[in-house]
Scaffold this active site. Structure first.
Site, PDB file in Angstrom:
ATOM      1  N   LYS A  59       0.840  -1.196   0.000  1.00  0.00           N
ATOM      2  CA  LYS A  59       0.000   0.000   0.000  1.00  0.00           C
ATOM      3  C   LYS A  59       0.874   1.245   0.000  1.00  0.00           C
ATOM      4  CE  LYS A  59      -0.485   0.119   5.040  1.00  0.00           C
ATOM      5  NZ  LYS A  59      -1.420   0.232   6.173  1.00  0.00           N
ATOM      6  N   ARG A  81     -10.018   1.330  15.128  1.00  0.00           N
ATOM      7  CA  ARG A  81     -10.314   1.948  13.827  1.00  0.00           C
ATOM      8  C   ARG A  81     -11.541   1.291  13.188  1.00  0.00           C
ATOM      9  NH1 ARG A  81      -4.373   2.170  11.036  1.00  0.00           N
ATOM     10  NH2 ARG A  81      -4.835  -0.060  10.915  1.00  0.00           N
ATOM     11  N   TYR A 115      14.653  31.711   2.789  1.00  0.00           N
ATOM     12  CA  TYR A 115      13.463  32.440   3.216  1.00  0.00           C
ATOM     13  C   TYR A 115      13.565  32.819   4.694  1.00  0.00           C
ATOM     14  CZ  TYR A 115      10.813  31.310  -1.035  1.00  0.00           C
ATOM     15  OH  TYR A 115      10.365  31.218  -2.321  1.00  0.00           O
ATOM     16  N   MET A 148      10.582  24.981  -1.535  1.00  0.00           N
ATOM     17  CA  MET A 148       9.725  24.010  -2.204  1.00  0.00           C
ATOM     18  C   MET A 148      10.522  23.043  -3.069  1.00  0.00           C
ATOM     19  SD  MET A 148       6.503  24.645  -4.801  1.00  0.00           S
ATOM     20  CE  MET A 148       5.522  25.501  -3.578  1.00  0.00           C
TER      21      MET A 148
END
Length: 368
Positions: free
Chosen positions: A40, A136, A263, A310
Site C-alpha cells: 500500500k 479503527r 526564506y 519548495m
C-alpha cells in the site's frame, strides 16, 4: 504527477534487498505460514508495481489500502490474491468481483448496505476485520463476528479469512499487545464458522512475537528493511534498507560573514564559507523541519542551512566542490550513514512517514 527525470534527485530501490528481507522473516517463522506483502501507499514509497513484480515468487498474496491500489496491480499484470485492508463502498463491489480482488468487511451495517446495492454476493471474496483494540475498523464482539460471517455466507460471499491489527506490537510494554492477542484468540476459537485464513501479525509481530502467529503474516515496513519500532527495540536479525536517496550539487558559491541564506533570512554566516544548492525541497517530501540536519558529501556531514524551499535546499560545504558532486540524503557513503529512521528521529515522527512522503516528483531507479 510527472517524475522529474531531468533533475538529478533520485531514489534508488534495491529489489534484491526487498526479496532478501522477505526471506529473512520467512526463515524465522513456520514454513506453512502464508506471506502477504503489504504494498500500500506505493509500497511505502518504493513503487508498488515494481515491488510486487519483484517479489511475486516469494509471497502468497498482496495487501493494499484501497480499491484503486488493487486495480493498479491488476492492470500491471499481478495475478496473485490481493486483499484490500481498508473498507470500500458497497457500490464498488462489482469492480472488486470483476477483478478478483478480496475486500475487508468490518461491520454488519456494511453488509446491509452491500445487500441493498448488490443482491448477489456469490463471487465476492472477503476477510472479516476484528477490532481487538486498535480502535479503527472491525467487529468488536463474538456476537457481531458470528452474525457477520453468517450473513456473508448466506448472501453467497466467500469468507476466506479473519484478521486483526495490533496497536503496540512494536513497543517495549507488551500489556496491550497481549490483551489484544487474547481477545482475538478467544474470539476466533469460539466462532461458529471459522475461516481458513487467520492473521494478526504485522511486521512488528512477525519480528518480536513470532510465537503468536496464526497461519498468515502481513509484512510491510520490514520488507523494505526498516525497524518498525524505530530505535525502541533491537532487530532480532539483520535487514537491508532497500531505498537510498541522492542528489547533486547544482550551484556553489562563497559567501561572506553576515550574508544570509534562505526564506526569512534564518541563517547568517559567521565567517566566510562555501554554500551549495541541491534540487530537492519540501514538494519532494524533504520537509522544512530538516533545516539544521545534514547530508553526506564526499564523506563529510554537511549541514542544511536556511529554510528548505519548495524545490531547493542549501548546505554549508567544507570546501568548493565541483558542480555535479553527488550528495547522499538517505543511505551510506563511506563510513557515514543516514537512515530513514535517523530522519524520523529528527522530525519527531516514524520512518514509515519519511518514506511515504517522498513524492512522485522523485524518480525511482531500480537495481537487482
Amino acid at each position: 504527477m510527472i517524475s522529474s527525470l531531468h533533475r538529478p534527485t533520485v531514489a534508488t530501490v534495491d529489489l534484491q534487498a526487498i526479496r532478501d528481507n522477505i526471506k529473512a522473516v520467512q526463515e524465522h517463522i513456520s514454513s506453512t505460514t502464508k506471506t502477504f506483502a503489504v504494498v500500500k501507499a506505493n509500497a511505502y514509497g518504493h513503487g508498488a508495481i515494481q515491488v510486487a513484480k519483484a517479489v511475486d515468487e516469494e509471497v502468497d498474496a498482496f495487501c493494499v489500502s484501497n480499491l484503486d491500489e488493487a486495480l493498479e496491480l491488476r492492470q500491471a499484470g499481478i495475478e496473485k490474491d490481493i486483499l484490500i485492508l481498508g473498507v470500500i463502498l458497497a457500490n464498488e463491489i462489482p469492480l472488486a468481483i470483476e477483478h478478483s480482488i478480496t475486500i475487508t468487511v468490518a461491520s454488519n451495517e456494511w453488509l446491509e448496505s452491500a445487500k441493498a446495492c448488490q443482491k448477489d454476493l456469490a463471487q465476492l471474496h472477503v476477510h472479516v476485520k476484528v477490532d481487538s483494540g486498535m480502535g479503527r475498523i472491525g467487529v468488536r464482539s463474538l456476537e457481531e463476528a458470528n452474525q457477520l460471517i453468517a450473513g456473508l455466507t448466506k448472501s453467497g460471499a466467500h469468507v476466506d479469512g479473519i484478521f486483526t491489527h495490533f496497536a503496540t506490537a512494536d513497543e517495549e510494554n507488551t500489556d496491550k499487545f497481549h490483551q489484544q492477542l487474547a481477545f482475538f484468540t478467544d474470539l476466533v476459537n469460539a466462532l461458529a464458522i471459522k475461516p481458513e485464513l487467520v492473521h494478526a501479525s504485522n511486521s512488528a509481530t512477525s519480528l518480536w512475537h513470532s510465537d503468536t502467529i496464526f497461519n498468515a503474516v502481513r509484512l510491510g515496513i520490514v520488507i523494505y528493511g526498516l525497524n518498525p519500532s524505530g530505535k525502541t527495540l533491537n532487530l532480532p536479525y539483520p535487514l537491508k534498507p532497500a531505498l537510498s536517496l541522492s542528489s547533486r550539487l547544482v550551484h556553489i558559491k562563497k559567501i561572506k560573514a553576515g550574508n544570509t541564506v534562505g526564506y526569512g533570512a534564518t541563517y547568517t554566516a559567521k565567517t566566510e564559507e562555501y554554500v551549495g544548492t541541491l534540487p530537492i525541497g519540501y514538494a519532494d517530501g524533504w520537509t522544512r523541519d530538516m533545516q539544521g540536519y545534514s547530508v553526506i558529501i564526499d564523506g563529510h556531514l554537511c549541514e542544511i542551512i536556511g529554510r528548505v524551499s519548495m524545490d531547493q535546499l542549501t548546505v554549508r560545504l567544507p570546501k568548493a566542490f565541483d558542480i555535479g558532486q553527488e550528495v547522499t540524503l538517505i543511505g551510506q557513503e563511506g563510513h557515514q550513514m543516514i537512515s530513514a529512521t535517523d530522519i524520523a528521529e529528527k522530525r519527531g515522527t516514524i520512518n514509515y512517514e519519511v518514506l511515504c512522503l517522498l513524492s512522485d516528483r522523485i524518480p525511482r531507479h531500480y537495481i537487482n
